[in-house]
Design a protein around this motif. Structure first.
Motif: not given
Length: 339
Positions: A225-226, A259-262, A283-284, A313-315
């Protein structure tokens, strides 16, 4: 059939055209026959139709069968927690005591062909002497090929498992565990596991340390999920009796590059991230990151400092795993985790 505790008189005879001839009489008495109860049950209750329960003599060979109800798959037969057979039909030799056998099933809603996982770190100070770490898979009725890889670590040699029909197979990684788990909070690791299967399987990860084990059920595409709100218990602390200190953490694994994780923590997070203030991790594919309470081996052990309700959250799609190591409940110290 002969009756127990009964005297029988036997005499043979032969008959031909000359008449009938009788042999000598033989007398014998049967002994008492002791019967034992065989009980069988399904776990979870109602997950399958079982046959074979009854009362039997010691040594009797009994055909035992388990038929999964819709929505479930057969896992194995166990006795007192020990595995007896991975086949739904097998022959059981009755011992000279009452016995209960359990047919274990897993819900097929979590069967998948693709899984992502990050292994949580657990303390080496709690039951480390007898340990077992590994993935295991419950296969269906057809031959299958399962591959376990670390996409971000090309030096890791993929593990290939070839499965024949309905059986459970294991990939033991105990000897490598310290190089494969996400070792410390606040650091990016190339240790995200990607599991690919030609056919749907149930997948699990076992952290099997003495007195501190847990089994993580992998959720396949349902785990991706995101946006996540991460749960934790907030009643009991992590034990401070072990070295290194156990702690709670959120483990994140990326399934795609860039992937940007907030993360918006509900309590201060390591290292020095204020509560309610988002921070970003990049992250990759196949990289992992652990988020733990600030001062995670000190005041972070306290239940009020758990990161319960933290928003992640993530992109791009990610998987999230929780771990709460050596939770000090009344009289017990136990690992608690889930994907």
């Amino acid at each position: 059939d002969l009756l127990p505790l009964t005297t029988y008189y036997v005499r043979a005879y032969a008959q031909n055209s000359a008449g009938v001839g009788y042999g000598g009489e033989v007398v014998f008495q049967t002994t008492e026959t002791t019967a034992f109860d065989l009980e069988i049950s399904a776990n979870p209750t109602g997950a399958g139709i079982l046959t074979g329960a009854g009362t039997y003599a010691s040594g009797e060979q009994i055909s035992i069968t388990a038929l999964a109800e819709p929505g479930y798959n057969f896992l194995n037969w166990t006795q007192n927690g020990d595995a007896l057979s991975v086949w739904p039909e097998f022959t059981f030799a009755m011992p000279d005591e009452d016995v209960t056998l359990v047919a274990n099933f897993v819900h097929d809603s979590i069967m998948a062909t693709d899984y992502w996982f990050a292994i949580p770190k657990v303390t080496e100070g709690h039951g480390w002497g007898a340990k077992s770490f590994g993935f295991y898979f419950v296969n269906g009725n057809y031959d299958n090929h399962v591959r376990i890889s670390l996409p971000a670590n090309p030096d890791f040699e993929p593990i290939d498992l070839f499965v024949s029909g309905p059986e459970t197979v294991t990939a033991d990684i105990t000897s490598q565990i310290k190089e494969l788990w996400t070792n410390s909070p606040g650091t990016v690791y190339n240790r995200g596991f990607h599991i690919e299967s030609l056919r749907k399987v149930n997948a699990f990860f076992e952290a099997g340390t003495t007195n501190n084990p847990d089994i993580f059920t992998l959720k396949g595409e349902k785990a991706l999920g995101m946006e996540f709100y991460v749960p934790f218990q907030n009643t009991f602390p992590n034990s401070n009796n072990y070295n290194p200190r156990p702690y709670s953490a959120i483990y994140i694994v990326a399934t795609e590059d860039n992937t940007q994780v907030t993360v918006t923590p509900t309590r201060p997070a390591f290292p020095g991230q204020p509560a309610s203030i988002p921070f970003v991790i990049e992250l990759h594919k196949g990289q992992t990151y652990a988020v733990a309470p600030d001062n995670y081996t000190g005041s972070g052990l306290l239940p009020e400092n758990r990161l319960a309700g933290t928003r992640v959250q993530s992109t791009k799609p990610i998987a999230v795993i929780t771990s709460d190591d050596s939770v000090a409940a009344i009289g017990c110290r136990d690992l608690v985790g889930d994907q």
